[in-house]
Design an enzyme around this catalytic site. Structure first.
Site, PDB file in Angstrom:
ATOM      1  N   SER A 101       5.714  -5.805   2.434  1.00  0.00           N
ATOM      2  CA  SER A 101       6.331  -5.297   3.666  1.00  0.00           C
ATOM      3  C   SER A 101       7.197  -6.356   4.334  1.00  0.00           C
ATOM      4  O   SER A 101       6.884  -7.553   4.297  1.00  0.00           O
ATOM      5  CB  SER A 101       5.256  -4.864   4.658  1.00  0.00           C
ATOM      6  N   GLU A 152      -3.577   0.306  -5.354  1.00  0.00           N
ATOM      7  CA  GLU A 152      -3.994   0.129  -3.972  1.00  0.00           C
ATOM      8  C   GLU A 152      -4.581   1.429  -3.425  1.00  0.00           C
ATOM      9  O   GLU A 152      -5.639   1.449  -2.817  1.00  0.00           O
ATOM     10  CB  GLU A 152      -2.791  -0.313  -3.131  1.00  0.00           C
ATOM     11  N   SER A 186      -1.828  -9.391   4.511  1.00  0.00           N
ATOM     12  CA  SER A 186      -3.248  -9.651   4.772  1.00  0.00           C
ATOM     13  C   SER A 186      -3.722 -10.901   4.046  1.00  0.00           C
ATOM     14  O   SER A 186      -3.456 -11.068   2.852  1.00  0.00           O
ATOM     15  CB  SER A 186      -4.098  -8.452   4.322  1.00  0.00           C
ATOM     16  N   GLN A 234      -0.458  -9.944  -0.755  1.00  0.00           N
ATOM     17  CA  GLN A 234       0.596  -9.011  -1.160  1.00  0.00           C
ATOM     18  C   GLN A 234       1.783  -9.194  -0.221  1.00  0.00           C
ATOM     19  O   GLN A 234       1.694  -8.870   0.964  1.00  0.00           O
ATOM     20  CB  GLN A 234       0.013  -7.600  -1.051  1.00  0.00           C
TER      21      GLN A 234
HETATM   22  C1  LIG Z   1      -4.120  -3.735   8.611  1.00  0.00           C
HETATM   23  C2  LIG Z   1      -2.877  -3.739   7.797  1.00  0.00           C
HETATM   24  C3  LIG Z   1      -2.803  -4.532   6.678  1.00  0.00           C
HETATM   25  C4  LIG Z   1      -1.642  -4.578   5.909  1.00  0.00           C
HETATM   26  N1  LIG Z   1      -1.591  -5.429   4.842  1.00  0.00           N
HETATM   27  C5  LIG Z   1      -0.434  -5.549   4.149  1.00  0.00           C
HETATM   28  C6  LIG Z   1      -0.309  -6.510   3.091  1.00  0.00           C
HETATM   29  O1  LIG Z   1      -1.246  -7.223   2.776  1.00  0.00           O
HETATM   30  N2  LIG Z   1       0.868  -6.622   2.455  1.00  0.00           N
HETATM   31  C7  LIG Z   1       1.936  -5.825   2.769  1.00  0.00           C
HETATM   32  O2  LIG Z   1       2.961  -5.957   2.123  1.00  0.00           O
HETATM   33  N3  LIG Z   1       1.867  -4.898   3.770  1.00  0.00           N
HETATM   34  C8  LIG Z   1       0.707  -4.756   4.472  1.00  0.00           C
HETATM   35  N4  LIG Z   1       0.628  -3.844   5.498  1.00  0.00           N
HETATM   36  C9  LIG Z   1       1.829  -3.107   5.865  1.00  0.00           C
HETATM   37  C10 LIG Z   1       1.795  -1.617   5.584  1.00  0.00           C
HETATM   38  O3  LIG Z   1       1.919  -1.368   4.213  1.00  0.00           O
HETATM   39  C11 LIG Z   1       2.941  -0.984   6.393  1.00  0.00           C
HETATM   40  O4  LIG Z   1       2.660  -1.170   7.752  1.00  0.00           O
HETATM   41  C12 LIG Z   1       3.122   0.489   6.112  1.00  0.00           C
HETATM   42  O5  LIG Z   1       3.562   0.705   4.796  1.00  0.00           O
HETATM   43  C13 LIG Z   1       4.076   1.166   7.120  1.00  0.00           C
HETATM   44  O6  LIG Z   1       5.270   0.483   7.250  1.00  0.00           O
HETATM   45  P1  LIG Z   1       5.824   0.137   8.726  1.00  0.00           P
HETATM   46  O7  LIG Z   1       4.748  -0.625   9.393  1.00  0.00           O
HETATM   47  O8  LIG Z   1       7.120  -0.508   8.565  1.00  0.00           O
HETATM   48  O9  LIG Z   1       5.992   1.513   9.452  1.00  0.00           O
HETATM   49  P2  LIG Z   1       7.258   2.472   9.356  1.00  0.00           P
HETATM   50  O10 LIG Z   1       7.610   2.682   7.942  1.00  0.00           O
HETATM   51  O11 LIG Z   1       8.302   2.011  10.280  1.00  0.00           O
HETATM   52  O12 LIG Z   1       6.625   3.805   9.911  1.00  0.00           O
HETATM   53  C14 LIG Z   1       6.582   4.174  11.315  1.00  0.00           C
HETATM   54  C15 LIG Z   1       6.095   5.631  11.362  1.00  0.00           C
HETATM   55  O13 LIG Z   1       7.073   6.460  10.714  1.00  0.00           O
HETATM   56  C16 LIG Z   1       6.468   7.219   9.700  1.00  0.00           C
HETATM   57  N5  LIG Z   1       7.389   7.404   8.593  1.00  0.00           N
HETATM   58  C17 LIG Z   1       8.128   6.477   7.949  1.00  0.00           C
HETATM   59  N6  LIG Z   1       8.799   7.015   6.929  1.00  0.00           N
HETATM   60  C18 LIG Z   1       8.481   8.322   6.921  1.00  0.00           C
HETATM   61  C19 LIG Z   1       8.856   9.415   6.098  1.00  0.00           C
HETATM   62  N7  LIG Z   1       9.656   9.286   5.043  1.00  0.00           N
HETATM   63  N8  LIG Z   1       8.303  10.612   6.377  1.00  0.00           N
HETATM   64  C20 LIG Z   1       7.475  10.771   7.421  1.00  0.00           C
HETATM   65  N9  LIG Z   1       7.095   9.796   8.228  1.00  0.00           N
HETATM   66  C21 LIG Z   1       7.587   8.576   7.974  1.00  0.00           C
HETATM   67  C22 LIG Z   1       5.253   6.407   9.300  1.00  0.00           C
HETATM   68  O14 LIG Z   1       4.280   7.211   8.672  1.00  0.00           O
HETATM   69  C23 LIG Z   1       4.802   5.844  10.619  1.00  0.00           C
HETATM   70  O15 LIG Z   1       4.007   6.787  11.278  1.00  0.00           O
HETATM   71  C24 LIG Z   1      -0.535  -3.784   6.267  1.00  0.00           C
HETATM   72  C25 LIG Z   1      -0.617  -2.951   7.392  1.00  0.00           C
HETATM   73  C26 LIG Z   1      -1.775  -2.922   8.146  1.00  0.00           C
HETATM   74  C27 LIG Z   1      -1.828  -2.032   9.340  1.00  0.00           C
END
Ligand SMILES: Cc1cc2nc3c(=O)[nH]c(=O)nc-3n(C[C@H](O)[C@H](O)[C@H](O)COP(=O)(O)OP(=O)(O)OC[C@H]3O[C@@H](n4cnc5c(N)ncnc54)[C@H](O)[C@@H]3O)c2cc1C
Lengths: 399, 411
Positions: free
Chosen positions: B140, B256, B173, B137
């Protein structure tokens, strides 16, 4: 996959299991009918008015419930003159009643008493006849188990029965007897030389029924002072009164869990409505994440509670899965309703702390429900035996 | 040859048919090991491609890896509840497809079924069901996580209708092991952010696609950063409408959440396993720990009951916002399970023989935050529940209606 505890490869699920969450049109009709009746005859302000006036209950509504919907006979088998509804049916009724905090004699008479009397009626015409009168809406029954600090601990009951079979006398004190001051009949769990047994109190002769102030304003309760008062033993000579009480509590737990679901979901609904209209800082308070997320968590708890209550209601009483479901429901739903009621008050602010506002009525009910049939921690302790079936019984035997 | 099962089969019928099929077709030594609960042996079979590849192909041909999919595309056309029963029947032997295939089976398949052309369905679904293709996928980005619609990977259409993609994805992933990817890219920056995105199906062997594994806090390297440099995609790589990629992505995201919620069956789970360990080493006698384990047992059973209810009530309907409820609870449960694993067995979790296998409590403790971040964080799930299920006001988003190209550059 339905109803298996322990996914072992060697035991596929039985094909004759009840299908969980198989909702029918009859379920929907029953729910609608009760909802309509409650909305017109017993909305929440009516529960409050009844409580304020010191009335015991709305006798007209009681008749309507019996005559039009047969609700008092839902948990009574057909052979005893009832409607032989399923536990799911009774749960649906309880959920709708929980939504409006309906109180009065329904829970003791139409849920607790049948749960106790049905097994007793197997060997006892008197118990069977009583079931028939319950089903007809012709009598009200209180069930007296609680003593001291134990709400439902059949093994620890100290009220004592003495005298020859057929003319026993009871001595002791029973607390938190729902509808205990007014019910036409009182069923008492008391100890005998051969262990706990059930008795029908002679209400005309002697028992002092002390009406109590109650935390839950919608459910009157009494303390019974039994000072060598006449009673008749129910059931057969070999009936294990503690086992009957235990099974009754499991059945009633599932119904009570559905009531908790109704209460919790209603708190979520009312609070969602309030926070979308109440404005501060130029916007609805429901647009603040602190509010949204707290309410989202409450909604999650209520959804989980609904699953737990009805999963249990779809199990066959007497099975392992039924016990598991009842205990999971008792633990989860009790805590879910309590926490949700607290959150509901929090998210209403000052108005939620007033006597006039309804939120505290939910909190009061939640506290009663969480204790009535044994508390959540005790239910969890018993669940240990389901997760670890090989464990020595001593560690899981909790009254 | 699909198992002989009507699309209207009940849960019990579906379970029985799948169970019988597995017992008949699973190599005898593996079946014996499974029946004897000799799980390391079963795990070795699944991990050995020589043996598991033909097994997964057979499982796929039987329709048992994708029971909700249409019959003509490698499925059995079952309702969610009956499909759940099939999955449960296969998982009891622990011989189903692994988590590395989650994106393919749970996300790519249903998204292609919902939005794909006949040719795309024909090309991708069969191989997916048989385990021939692994998918990842590519959603991100470094600058777009929770606010996925803020993504800036760019796809530009050429005169001949083909596409050229440039950008960077992250946390993808199993991308380094994948044959295909689900890609979201911006195709019209003059539109507001949700509206100028298109969804592509990408062959990961296309020149210019480079996956670099990232080491996770667990020590494993399952997720990747993926660089997309002058990647040429054919016109038929588009899934769904041009600039309509957000709607397609919603299908993927709902799937998902629906998929990250544990098994649709009530029974043995993580809490039971922790209780067994605690009983085994005596820590069960510690009253506070004991009640925490039992609370987890209650919550896990209640989640299983909720998943079962969701499947039963969904019928053949698509996954909805309700999945966020279960995803949120599952994230909390996993966190609690990881925390408890270390408390039940504190010293094992803290040191172990150098060079030896990492003990389970260590893996569990370090992985405990996975589900509360992956697939949309718990904060985002609470927003979805509050907004979609309870009707509370949406969070303000000052960029929402502005053309993407005019938003202030952040990171
Ligand atoms: C093990 C693992 C596997 C993954 N696999 C994939 C994959 O295969 N493909 C893929 O595309 N992505 C993948 N991801 C990514 C995952 O979807 C993102 O990490 C996630 O959506 C959060 O985005 P970010 O990391 O940019 O955090 P951010 O969006 O920067 O968030 C940082 C913090 O701010 C909070 N926050 C952000 N916006 C808000 C809001 N509106 N209200 C309140 N709080 C908020 C979040 O909850 C978090 O605590 C994976 C992540 C992990 C950890």
């Amino acid at each position: 996959m339905t109803g298996e505890t322990g996914a072992t490869a060697s035991e596929p699920a039985g094909a004759d299991d009840l299908v969980e969450f198989a909702w029918t049109d009859e379920h929907a009709d029953l729910r609608q009918a009760v909802r309509r009746l409650m909305a017109t005859r017993a909305p929440l302000d009516r529960a409050r008015a009844v409580a304020d006036s010191g009335e015991r209950h709305d006798a007209d509504l009681w008749r309507t419930m019996a005559e039009q919907l047969g609700l008092q006979g839902l948990a009574v088998p057909e052979e005893h003159g009832g409607f032989g509804g399923t536990l799911v049916d009774v749960a649906l009724v309880a959920e709708e009643m929980g939504t409006v905090l309906h109180g009065g004699p329904f829970l003791p008479t139409a849920v607790l008493a049948p749960a106790v009397l049905v097994p007793l009626a197997e060997h006892d015409g008197e118990a069977a006849a009583l079931l028939g009168r319950i089903a007809a809406g012709a009598t009200t029954v209180a069930v007296a188990v609680a003593e001291g600090r134990h709400a439902w601990a059949p093994g620890l009951v100290t009220t004592r029965a003495t005298g020859a079979p057929g003319s026993e006398r009871l001595t002791g004190r029973k607390d938190l007897v729902l509808d205990g001051a007014d019910a036409d009949e009182v069923l008492v769990l008391a100890t005998t030389d051969s262990g706990p047994a059930w008795f029908r109190l002679d209400t005309t002769d002697g028992p002092r029924r002390e009406r109590c102030a109650t935390l839950d304003l919608t459910r009157p309760a009494a303390t019974l002072h039994l000072d060598d008062v006449p009673a008749r033993r129910l059931g057969g000579p070999d009936t294990d009164g503690a086992a009957v009480a235990d099974r009754a509590a499991l059945v009633a737990s599932v119904v009570l869990a559905a009531e908790q679901v109704g209460g919790a979901a209603e708190v979520v609904r009312r609070t969602a409505e309030y926070v979308t209209t109440r404005r501060q800082f130029g916007r609805p308070v429901g647009s603040f994440q602190g509010v949204k997320h707290r309410l989202a968590d409450a909604a999650v708890r209520a959804e989980m509670a609904r699953s737990a209550a009805y999963w249990a209601a779809f199990q066959r009483p007497g099975t392992d899965d039924f016990e598991l479901g009842a205990l999971v429901a008792r633990s989860h739903c009790s805590e879910a309703f309590l926490q949700t009621a607290k959150d509901g008050i929090q998210l209403h602010g000052g108005i939620g702390f007033t006597w006039e506002h309804d939120m505290h009525l939910f909190l009061r009910r939640a506290r009663l429900d969480a204790t009535l049939l044994g508390d959540a921690a005790a239910a969890r302790e018993r669940l240990l035996a389901h997760a670890l079936p090989d464990l020595a019984p001593s560690a899981t035997e909790v009254a | 040859m699909p198992v002989d099962l009507s699309p209207d089969a009940t849960e019990a019928e579906a379970y029985a048919a799948a169970d019988a099929w597995v017992r008949e077709h699973l190599p005898a030594d593996v079946l014996k090991a499974a029946l004897g609960a000799e799980w390391p042996e079963v795990a070795a079979f699944v991990a050995d491609p020589e043996r598991s590849t033909p097994w997964f192909a057979a499982l796929g041909d039987a329709g048992l890896s994708s029971p909700t999919w249409p019959c003509e595309h490698g499925g059995l056309g079952l309702s969610a509840a009956s499909a759940g029963a099939v999955t449960e029947a296969v998982t009891q032997y622990r011989v189903g497809r692994t988590m590395a295939d989650f994106v393919g089976l749970a996300l790519a398949g249903p998204t292609i079924i919902a939005h794909g052309t006949a040719a795309q369905k024909e090309r991708f679904l069969g191989p997916l069901a048989r385990g021939e293709h692994r998918w990842c996928q590519l959603f991100s980005e470094p600058g777009a996580g929770s606010d996925l619609a803020g993504l800036s990977t760019r796809a530009e259409q050429q005169a001949d209708g083909t596409w050229v993609v440039n950008g960077q994805k992250v946390w993808s992933s199993f991308a380094h092991l994948s044959d295909f990817g689900l890609l979201m890219a911006r195709t019209d920056p003059s539109l507001p952010k949700h509206r100028g995105i298109t969804y592509f199906l990408v062959d990961m062997t296309t020149p210019g696609v480079e996956a670099r594994p990232l080491r996770q806090m667990t020590g494993h390297a399952e997720f990747n950063e993926v660089f997309l440099t002058e990647v040429e995609l054919p016109a038929d790589a588009v899934l769904g409408e041009l600039n309509g990629g957000w709607a397609v992505a919603i299908t993927t995201l709902m799937q998902e959440r629906n998929g990250l919620t544990g098994r649709p069956a009530v029974g043995d789970g993580k809490a039971d396993e922790l209780l067994r360990r605690a009983h085994g080493n005596g820590s069960l006698e510690e009253p506070v720990l004991r009640d925490r384990l039992l609370r987890m047992l209650v919550e896990e059973r209640a989640l299983q009951m909720t998943t079962l209810r969701a499947y039963a009530e969904a019928g053949r309907g698509a996954a909805g916002a309700e999945g966020s409820v279960r995803k949120l609870v599952n994230a909390q449960l996993e966190e609690e399970a990881g925390a408890l694993a270390a408390e039940v067995d504190p010293l094992t979790a803290l040191s172990w023989p150098a060079g030896g296998a990492v003990p389970a409590p260590v893996e569990e403790f370090l992985a405990m935050k996975t589900t509360s971040i992956a697939g949309g964080t718990s904060e985002i799930q609470r927003n979805i529940i509050a907004e979609r299920l309870l009707g509370l006001p949406k969070d303000p988003d000052p960029e929402k209606d502005k053309p993407f190209s005019e938003r202030p550059r952040t990171s």
